[in-house]
Design a protein around this motif. Structure first.
Motif, PDB file in Angstrom:
ATOM      1  N   LEU A  57      30.790  32.105  43.529  1.00  0.00           N
ATOM      2  CA  LEU A  57      31.442  32.850  44.373  1.00  0.00           C
ATOM      3  C   LEU A  57      31.079  34.329  44.142  1.00  0.00           C
ATOM      4  O   LEU A  57      30.681  34.576  42.918  1.00  0.00           O
ATOM      5  CB  LEU A  57      33.016  32.590  43.950  1.00  0.00           C
ATOM      6  CG  LEU A  57      34.044  33.392  44.877  1.00  0.00           C
ATOM      7  CD1 LEU A  57      34.236  32.790  46.034  1.00  0.00           C
ATOM      8  CD2 LEU A  57      35.432  33.455  43.917  1.00  0.00           C
ATOM      9  N   TYR A 109      39.330  35.456  43.884  1.00  0.00           N
ATOM     10  CA  TYR A 109      38.210  35.496  42.792  1.00  0.00           C
ATOM     11  C   TYR A 109      38.792  35.241  41.494  1.00  0.00           C
ATOM     12  O   TYR A 109      38.373  34.461  40.732  1.00  0.00           O
ATOM     13  CB  TYR A 109      37.741  37.004  42.740  1.00  0.00           C
ATOM     14  CG  TYR A 109      36.845  37.291  41.498  1.00  0.00           C
ATOM     15  CD1 TYR A 109      35.564  36.990  41.929  1.00  0.00           C
ATOM     16  CD2 TYR A 109      37.142  37.958  40.527  1.00  0.00           C
ATOM     17  CE1 TYR A 109      34.337  37.204  40.965  1.00  0.00           C
ATOM     18  CE2 TYR A 109      36.218  38.030  39.672  1.00  0.00           C
ATOM     19  CZ  TYR A 109      34.836  37.579  39.813  1.00  0.00           C
ATOM     20  OH  TYR A 109      33.833  38.076  39.020  1.00  0.00           O
ATOM     21  N   LYS A 115      31.177  33.080  39.146  1.00  0.00           N
ATOM     22  CA  LYS A 115      31.293  34.038  39.988  1.00  0.00           C
ATOM     23  C   LYS A 115      30.906  35.308  39.501  1.00  0.00           C
ATOM     24  O   LYS A 115      30.750  35.482  38.392  1.00  0.00           O
ATOM     25  CB  LYS A 115      33.027  33.998  40.393  1.00  0.00           C
ATOM     26  CG  LYS A 115      33.784  34.206  38.996  1.00  0.00           C
ATOM     27  CD  LYS A 115      35.156  34.159  39.190  1.00  0.00           C
ATOM     28  CE  LYS A 115      35.990  34.169  37.928  1.00  0.00           C
ATOM     29  NZ  LYS A 115      37.378  33.921  38.141  1.00  0.00           N
TER      30      LYS A 115
END
Length: 168
Positions: A89, A149, A156
């Motif tokens: 991500l 998030y 990420k």
């Protein structure tokens, strides 16, 4: 297999980063703008969102057809459908000023606008939209993006400057 989700405010560089990731990893690319909006019959009519169920069908088709991909957009409602399948991500959390500068400098996007003039005609509206990012509470908001998030358990990264456009 590479499965990357890129998201952030309008003008944050999602498309630029996604295109670079496609070149580096030789993966498929889905711009969620292409599955989020209903076809418009007129240039003057305001765009409207496609029902999420219809967008989801198109996303599923893309996921079925591609084992390695990058999907980019600002739609938390659609991104939530994809996150369980993502390996990575990337949140482009740029300052508003940079997003506005990027929007002003963006090249013509023929998959979104019939001409550069049509794109430029929407620039003032887009800049106003960008400036509301931190105040909105909708699926396009910083609040919604931050929640995505925070909830993601895989790899990420959050970028807060334009240096992300070169990221592999």
């Amino acid at each position: 297999m590479t499965k990357i989700v890129v998201f952030g405010n309008s003008g944050s560089g999602k498309s630029t980063l996604a295109k670079n990731l496609v070149k580096v990893h030789h993966i498929a690319h889905l711009d969620l703008d292409s599955v989020a909006w209903a076809p418009s019959n007129s240039i003057t009519s305001p765009p409207s969102r496609m029902p999420i169920s219809e967008s989801t069908v198109l996303i599923e088709r893309f996921l079925t057809d591609n084992t390695s991909w990058v999907i980019e957009g600002c739609y938390s409602d659609l991104l939530a459908e994809v996150l369980p399948r993502a390996d990575e991500l990337i949140f482009l959390n740029l300052p508003m000023k940079l997003c506005v500068e990027n929007a002003k400098a963006r090249p013509w996007e023929p998959h979104k606008y019939e001409s550069k003039q049509a794109q430029d005609a929407n620039l003032d509206m887009l800049i106003d939209w960008i400036k509301e990012y931190e105040n909105r509470t909708d699926t396009f908001s910083k609040q919604s993006h931050q929640a995505l998030y925070d909830s993601f358990g895989g790899a990420k990264t959050m970028y807060t400057s334009n240096n992300h456009s070169e990221a592999p």
